[in-house]
Design an enzyme around this catalytic site. Structure first.
Site, PDB file in Angstrom:
ATOM      1  N   ILE A  62      -1.443 -26.261  28.517  1.00  0.00           N
ATOM      2  CA  ILE A  62      -0.819 -25.933  29.795  1.00  0.00           C
ATOM      3  C   ILE A  62       0.589 -25.483  29.428  1.00  0.00           C
ATOM      4  O   ILE A  62       1.322 -26.196  28.739  1.00  0.00           O
ATOM      5  CB  ILE A  62      -0.824 -27.130  30.772  1.00  0.00           C
ATOM      6  CG1 ILE A  62      -0.161 -26.744  32.107  1.00  0.00           C
ATOM      7  CG2 ILE A  62      -0.210 -28.371  30.184  1.00  0.00           C
ATOM      8  CD1 ILE A  62      -0.340 -27.798  33.206  1.00  0.00           C
ATOM      9  N   SER A  63       0.953 -24.281  29.809  1.00  0.00           N
ATOM     10  CA  SER A  63       2.199 -23.679  29.350  1.00  0.00           C
ATOM     11  C   SER A  63       3.419 -24.464  29.824  1.00  0.00           C
ATOM     12  O   SER A  63       3.394 -25.157  30.849  1.00  0.00           O
ATOM     13  CB  SER A  63       2.317 -22.238  29.851  1.00  0.00           C
ATOM     14  OG  SER A  63       1.362 -21.407  29.233  1.00  0.00           O
ATOM     15  N   GLN A  64       4.493 -24.336  29.069  1.00  0.00           N
ATOM     16  CA  GLN A  64       5.785 -24.888  29.454  1.00  0.00           C
ATOM     17  C   GLN A  64       6.182 -24.326  30.821  1.00  0.00           C
ATOM     18  O   GLN A  64       6.043 -23.128  31.059  1.00  0.00           O
ATOM     19  CB  GLN A  64       6.816 -24.483  28.406  1.00  0.00           C
ATOM     20  CG  GLN A  64       8.217 -24.955  28.676  1.00  0.00           C
ATOM     21  CD  GLN A  64       9.204 -24.414  27.651  1.00  0.00           C
ATOM     22  OE1 GLN A  64       8.818 -23.712  26.715  1.00  0.00           O
ATOM     23  NE2 GLN A  64      10.471 -24.734  27.815  1.00  0.00           N
TER      24      GLN A  64
END
Length: 214
Positions: A62-64
């Site tokens: 899950i991206s920053q």
């Protein structure tokens, strides 16, 4: 599902994003409204509102939040836009985009992740997001053209099929480069076969791979 504590943590996250240079109020409002903790397993809920990427299933992340906010800001999403996301992952980026656009289609190459995330999005109120299982390199021609296209994995090149599925005047945002560090790039389709490119810093992503996994 979404407590006052969670809302407070999101408010703090939004303030962090502002400090890092995110200026689009619509993007900040979307980040402030989407319950990111629901996109992580409950055991890792404490990580939800840290400005960090986090591992999920099938070797994906899950991206920053900053990366999500920047890519979304670069897309300059309008309320009438039809958006294609390549790399559904946890579904968080798609949920943020769905707050901003008319219609979003999201492709995931991993079948197990596609099934899990599609169910999650329906269960938590994002059933309007159209999820697809397939090869992101090929896009989704049957729903094209798209006003905006976003790729949430690091590419070594920009697939021609995605450029072809972009509307004239539309943006494609993709992290691209020859090594592990990818340059965040915004492509503007000026006319059929004519494009302009802008660079917005270096980021790390999971690799953008061809094919679909069943």
């Amino acid at each position: 599902m979404d407590s006052y504590r969670h809302k407070g943590l999101r408010k703090n996250l939004v303030e962090t994003l502002i400090e890092k240079g995110i200026t689009d109020s619509n993007v900040l409002n979307a980040i402030g409204n989407v319950p990111r903790h629901l996109f992580l397993d409950k055991a890792f809920e404490e990580w939800s509102y840290k400005d960090q990427a986090f591992p999920i299933n099938d070797g994906q992340t899950i991206s920053q939040p900053y990366t999500v906010a920047l890519q979304t800001q670069l897309l300059d999403v309008q309320s009438t836009d039809k958006v294609l996301e390549v790399g559904t992952g946890s579904g968080y980026q798609a949920a943020v985009l769905s707050c901003l656009c008319k219609r979003i289609y999201s492709i995931e190459r991993h079948k197990t992740l596609y099934v899990k995330t599609s169910k999650l999005l329906r269960n938590i109120g994002y059933g309007s997001i159209r999820t697809l299982h397939g090869d992101g390199y090929l896009g989704a021609e049957r729903y094209a053209p798209y006003d905006k296209i976003i790729i949430t994995a690091g590419a070594s090149n920009i697939p021609k099929q995605l450029l072809q599925q972009l509307s004239v005047g539309g943006y494609l945002v993709i992290p691209v480069g020859d090594n592990d560090a990818k340059t965040m790039t915004r492509i503007t389709k000026v006319d059929d076969g004519k494009y302009e490119s802008e660079a917005f810093g270096v980021f790390k992503f999971v690799p953008f791979l061809k094919g679909a996994v069943h």
